[in-house]
Design a protein around this motif. Structure first.
Motif, PDB file in Angstrom:
ATOM      1  N   ILE A 288      42.242  33.579  45.680  1.00 42.93           N
ATOM      2  CA  ILE A 288      43.221  32.577  45.843  1.00 42.93           C
ATOM      3  C   ILE A 288      44.452  33.302  45.273  1.00 42.93           C
ATOM      4  O   ILE A 288      44.539  33.703  44.080  1.00 42.93           O
ATOM      5  CB  ILE A 288      43.110  31.310  45.233  1.00 42.93           C
ATOM      6  N   ASP A 289      46.182  33.349  45.831  1.00 45.42           N
ATOM      7  CA  ASP A 289      47.052  33.642  45.234  1.00 45.42           C
ATOM      8  C   ASP A 289      47.130  34.965  44.851  1.00 45.42           C
ATOM      9  O   ASP A 289      47.516  35.235  44.267  1.00 45.42           O
ATOM     10  CB  ASP A 289      47.514  32.854  44.929  1.00 45.42           C
ATOM     11  N   GLY A 290      45.747  35.908  46.450  1.00 46.42           N
ATOM     12  CA  GLY A 290      45.909  37.311  44.893  1.00 46.42           C
ATOM     13  C   GLY A 290      45.361  37.588  43.903  1.00 46.42           C
ATOM     14  O   GLY A 290      44.538  38.861  43.956  1.00 46.42           O
ATOM     15  N   LYS A 291      44.621  36.468  43.688  1.00 48.93           N
ATOM     16  CA  LYS A 291      43.966  36.945  42.108  1.00 48.93           C
ATOM     17  C   LYS A 291      42.791  36.105  42.773  1.00 48.93           C
ATOM     18  O   LYS A 291      42.288  34.993  43.335  1.00 48.93           O
ATOM     19  CB  LYS A 291      43.952  35.350  41.751  1.00 48.93           C
ATOM     20  N   LYS A 292      41.074  37.178  42.393  1.00 47.65           N
ATOM     21  CA  LYS A 292      39.699  36.888  42.835  1.00 47.65           C
ATOM     22  C   LYS A 292      38.927  35.101  42.188  1.00 47.65           C
ATOM     23  O   LYS A 292      39.507  35.399  40.778  1.00 47.65           O
ATOM     24  CB  LYS A 292      39.280  37.613  41.933  1.00 47.65           C
TER      25      LYS A 292
ATOM     26  N   PRO B 183      38.520  47.760  30.055  1.00 47.75           N
ATOM     27  CA  PRO B 183      39.366  47.557  29.061  1.00 47.75           C
ATOM     28  C   PRO B 183      41.254  48.208  29.453  1.00 47.75           C
ATOM     29  O   PRO B 183      41.263  48.554  30.521  1.00 47.75           O
ATOM     30  CB  PRO B 183      38.543  48.802  27.466  1.00 47.75           C
ATOM     31  N   GLY B 184      41.816  47.953  28.559  1.00 46.90           N
ATOM     32  CA  GLY B 184      43.318  48.488  28.114  1.00 46.90           C
ATOM     33  C   GLY B 184      43.689  47.871  29.604  1.00 46.90           C
ATOM     34  O   GLY B 184      45.001  48.030  29.535  1.00 46.90           O
ATOM     35  N   LYS B 185      43.843  46.423  30.290  1.00 43.79           N
ATOM     36  CA  LYS B 185      44.112  45.409  31.043  1.00 43.79           C
ATOM     37  C   LYS B 185      44.112  44.325  31.065  1.00 43.79           C
ATOM     38  O   LYS B 185      44.052  43.437  30.381  1.00 43.79           O
ATOM     39  CB  LYS B 185      43.646  45.939  32.732  1.00 43.79           C
ATOM     40  N   ARG B 186      45.274  43.910  31.610  1.00 41.48           N
ATOM     41  CA  ARG B 186      45.499  42.346  32.091  1.00 41.48           C
ATOM     42  C   ARG B 186      44.485  41.766  33.142  1.00 41.48           C
ATOM     43  O   ARG B 186      44.791  43.131  34.044  1.00 41.48           O
ATOM     44  CB  ARG B 186      46.747  41.758  32.357  1.00 41.48           C
ATOM     45  N   HIS B 187      43.910  41.121  33.129  1.00 45.38           N
ATOM     46  CA  HIS B 187      42.989  40.750  34.835  1.00 45.38           C
ATOM     47  C   HIS B 187      43.122  39.176  34.456  1.00 45.38           C
ATOM     48  O   HIS B 187      43.305  37.998  34.015  1.00 45.38           O
ATOM     49  CB  HIS B 187      41.271  40.438  33.899  1.00 45.38           C
ATOM     50  N   LEU B 188      43.770  39.020  35.690  1.00 48.00           N
ATOM     51  CA  LEU B 188      43.982  37.103  36.316  1.00 48.00           C
ATOM     52  C   LEU B 188      42.515  36.529  37.111  1.00 48.00           C
ATOM     53  O   LEU B 188      42.713  37.549  38.408  1.00 48.00           O
ATOM     54  CB  LEU B 188      44.855  36.960  36.805  1.00 48.00           C
ATOM     55  N   PHE B 189      42.266  35.525  36.877  1.00 50.32           N
ATOM     56  CA  PHE B 189      41.350  35.237  37.535  1.00 50.32           C
ATOM     57  C   PHE B 189      41.431  33.780  37.957  1.00 50.32           C
ATOM     58  O   PHE B 189      42.644  33.222  37.548  1.00 50.32           O
ATOM     59  CB  PHE B 189      39.772  35.097  36.896  1.00 50.32           C
ATOM     60  N   TYR B 190      40.933  33.172  38.955  1.00 47.67           N
ATOM     61  CA  TYR B 190      40.898  31.606  38.880  1.00 47.67           C
ATOM     62  C   TYR B 190      39.380  31.741  38.665  1.00 47.67           C
ATOM     63  O   TYR B 190      38.746  31.997  39.486  1.00 47.67           O
ATOM     64  CB  TYR B 190      41.292  31.076  40.816  1.00 47.67           C
ATOM     65  N   PHE B 191      39.458  30.546  38.186  1.00 45.18           N
ATOM     66  CA  PHE B 191      37.557  30.025  37.546  1.00 45.18           C
ATOM     67  C   PHE B 191      37.179  28.928  38.583  1.00 45.18           C
ATOM     68  O   PHE B 191      37.878  28.369  38.670  1.00 45.18           O
ATOM     69  CB  PHE B 191      37.343  29.551  36.124  1.00 45.18           C
ATOM     70  N   GLN B 192      36.442  29.006  39.418  1.00 43.67           N
ATOM     71  CA  GLN B 192      35.897  27.809  40.433  1.00 43.67           C
ATOM     72  C   GLN B 192      35.197  26.833  39.258  1.00 43.67           C
ATOM     73  O   GLN B 192      34.057  26.784  39.362  1.00 43.67           O
ATOM     74  CB  GLN B 192      34.582  28.177  41.425  1.00 43.67           C
ATOM     75  N   GLY B 193      35.713  25.320  38.526  1.00 41.47           N
ATOM     76  CA  GLY B 193      35.378  24.538  38.666  1.00 41.47           C
ATOM     77  C   GLY B 193      33.961  23.831  39.520  1.00 41.47           C
ATOM     78  O   GLY B 193      34.404  23.676  40.526  1.00 41.47           O
ATOM     79  N   VAL B 194      34.654  22.143  39.076  1.00 49.23           N
ATOM     80  CA  VAL B 194      34.352  21.493  40.367  1.00 49.23           C
ATOM     81  C   VAL B 194      34.491  20.911  41.396  1.00 49.23           C
ATOM     82  O   VAL B 194      35.002  21.178  41.197  1.00 49.23           O
ATOM     83  CB  VAL B 194      33.928  20.301  39.053  1.00 49.23           C
ATOM     84  N   GLN B 195      33.302  20.354  42.075  1.00 52.55           N
ATOM     85  CA  GLN B 195      34.041  19.989  43.610  1.00 52.55           C
ATOM     86  C   GLN B 195      34.890  18.804  43.518  1.00 52.55           C
ATOM     87  O   GLN B 195      34.599  17.676  42.537  1.00 52.55           O
ATOM     88  CB  GLN B 195      32.939  19.768  44.366  1.00 52.55           C
TER      89      GLN B 195
ATOM     90  N   GLY C 133      35.316  18.271  48.931  1.00 52.37           N
ATOM     91  CA  GLY C 133      33.987  19.212  48.825  1.00 52.37           C
ATOM     92  C   GLY C 133      34.767  20.677  48.869  1.00 52.37           C
ATOM     93  O   GLY C 133      34.021  21.533  48.319  1.00 52.37           O
ATOM     94  N   GLN C 134      36.051  20.993  48.291  1.00 56.85           N
ATOM     95  CA  GLN C 134      36.629  21.463  46.705  1.00 56.85           C
ATOM     96  C   GLN C 134      36.532  21.734  46.378  1.00 56.85           C
ATOM     97  O   GLN C 134      35.603  21.020  45.727  1.00 56.85           O
ATOM     98  CB  GLN C 134      38.188  22.136  47.823  1.00 56.85           C
ATOM     99  N   HIS C 135      36.554  23.004  45.453  1.00 52.97           N
ATOM    100  CA  HIS C 135      36.798  22.774  44.051  1.00 52.97           C
ATOM    101  C   HIS C 135      37.773  22.626  43.130  1.00 52.97           C
ATOM    102  O   HIS C 135      38.906  23.340  44.568  1.00 52.97           O
ATOM    103  CB  HIS C 135      36.060  24.214  44.086  1.00 52.97           C
ATOM    104  N   TRP C 136      37.831  22.529  42.330  1.00 56.51           N
ATOM    105  CA  TRP C 136      39.070  23.047  41.330  1.00 56.51           C
ATOM    106  C   TRP C 136      39.368  23.948  40.966  1.00 56.51           C
ATOM    107  O   TRP C 136      37.738  24.480  40.383  1.00 56.51           O
ATOM    108  CB  TRP C 136      38.942  21.178  40.211  1.00 56.51           C
ATOM    109  N   HIS C 137      40.491  25.178  40.783  1.00 58.91           N
ATOM    110  CA  HIS C 137      39.547  26.121  40.801  1.00 58.91           C
ATOM    111  C   HIS C 137      40.915  26.138  38.900  1.00 58.91           C
ATOM    112  O   HIS C 137      42.283  25.356  39.298  1.00 58.91           O
ATOM    113  CB  HIS C 137      40.693  26.736  41.317  1.00 58.91           C
ATOM    114  N   VAL C 138      40.405  26.346  38.363  1.00 57.71           N
ATOM    115  CA  VAL C 138      41.539  26.640  36.312  1.00 57.71           C
ATOM    116  C   VAL C 138      42.184  27.916  36.454  1.00 57.71           C
ATOM    117  O   VAL C 138      41.037  29.543  37.179  1.00 57.71           O
ATOM    118  CB  VAL C 138      40.318  26.541  35.789  1.00 57.71           C
TER     119      VAL C 138
END
Length: 390
Positions: free
Chosen positions: A51-55, A67-79, A83-88
């Motif tokens: 999503i928007d280039g983020k895993k 280590p030594g890096k910044r990591h950006l994610f979307y966490f897959q939350g409840v549906q 049927g789609q998911h809320w992403h955090v």
């Protein structure tokens, strides 16, 4: 391995198997160019989506990350109901050396915006190459509430119910509401496994302003040590009520507390730096970053109270407050008057206790039962009252 960790490992393996199977089914019914199999990396589960280039991840283990890096994610939350998911939105600044892990959380209530900017500013200030340990930032926990700039999560179980997410923690895997299940997923797959300490940032709710303060269990030495590192005005020394995120952390053995950053729905540029500075002090305290301490509670003379007295409207009408945030008040002091639409005084309000004003109503009208202001004070033993509108 403890019995609890064994159960966690078993649950993780079951969840990983389910995620992989679901991804394989999706890939079988999708064009090869767009199909991406889910991948598992020692506890972190990547769904294969972007999503928007983020895993997108459905579980996180900071130990997996480079280590030594910044990591950006979307966490897959409840549906959602569709049927789609809320992403955090999730960020990790992982240091180049081992060390403590601190979780920073915002967005448990959807109208509390200064808390989000506070965490953003902290993360912008970190250089992972110079850090030890890690800082986990989870920015928008209650996504549907934030989309509507609303305090509560809208459940669609029986029509639309409004759920206060800060009464849901640690949630329930098979709970009766989506918000309860979402809380369980966020707490058990994202927060608890990756935190040694935690700070859950809030502001007041819509219609109420609040001073720069914490809700914190000052009887817990590790919580007290962190809470006093913020150059703020007040600390409400109280366990508050069941179901708040800070208590869920504490019950899991993770020292935590709840900062309150002024009014909702705005960016309070006067208060945000106080909480950014205090958070940086906490990270220094735990050896995650180096450098001298900034201003702390010793510089601001924090007032600590164990009880909060709510002055509540008994009539409907227009409110005029006679005190402001941080004012000292005496028992029996008049603190507000209320007028009808004709301008007649229909009620006068006094404080029943001596203390400091911690919260004030900002809406100019009030129905009966609304809190007009809250006075922080001390009594032995504490009465456990909590009208602080976190």
């Amino acid at each position: 391995m403890s019995e609890e960790s064994g159960r966690d490992s078993l649950n993780r393996r079951n969840f990983m198997a389910t995620a992989i199977g679901a991804s394989a089914l999706l890939a079988a019914n999708t064009e090869p160019a767009s199909a991406q199999a889910a991948t598992v990396s020692r506890g972190t589960i990547y769904t294969g989506e972007m999503i928007d280039g983020k895993k997108v991840i459905s579980a996180l283990n900071i130990d997996d990350l480079e280590p030594g890096k910044r990591h950006l994610f979307y966490f897959q939350g409840v549906q959602m109901a569709t049927g789609q998911h809320w992403h955090v939105s999730t960020m990790v600044a992982k240091g180049g050396r081992p060390g403590k892990r601190v979780a920073l959380v915002s967005g448990v209530h959807g109208d509390e915006i200064s808390s989000v900017r506070t965490i953003q500013a902290v993360m912008e200030s970190l250089d992972p190459l110079e850090m030890s340990g890690a800082v986990l930032a989870v920015l928008d926990v209650s996504r549907p509430a934030m989309e509507g700039m609303a305090r509560r999560w809208p459940n669609s179980g029986r029509g639309i119910d409004l759920t206060d997410m800060n009464r849901e923690w640690p949630g329930h895997e098979n709970g009766p509401t989506a918000s309860s299940r979402h809380a369980w997923m966020v707490f058990n797959r994202l927060l608890k496994p990756n935190a040694d300490y935690a700070i859950d940032f809030h502001t007041s709710t819509t219609g109420i302003d609040i001073t720069a303060m914490h809700i914190a269990r000052m009887d817990l030495p590790e919580v007290r040590a962190m809470a006093e590192l913020f150059p703020i005005d007040q600390i409400f020394d109280n366990p508050a009520y069941p179901g708040i995120l800070a208590n869920a952390f504490i019950d899991a053995g993770i020292p935590a507390f709840t900062p309150e950053i002024g009014a909702s729905r705005i960016l309070d540029h006067n208060m945000i730096p106080l909480f950014v500075g205090g958070t940086m002090n906490v990270l220094k305290h735990h050896g995650i970053i180096a450098g001298p301490m900034g201003r702390t509670g010793k510089d601001t003379g924090i007032f600590i109270g164990n009880s909060a007295h709510a002055v509540v409207a008994t009539r409907g009408g227009f409110i005029e407050l006679l005190v402001k945030l941080n004012d000292k008040v005496e028992a029996g002091q008049k603190v507000a008057v209320q007028r009808s639409t004709f301008g007649d005084v229909v009620a006068e309000y006094t404080s029943a206790v001596s203390g400091e004003v911690g919260a004030c109503r900002t809406d100019a009208t009030s129905e009966p039962g609304n809190m007009l202001l809250s006075v922080l004070y001390n009594q032995t033993p504490s009465d456990g009252v909590d009208p602080i509108p976190e």
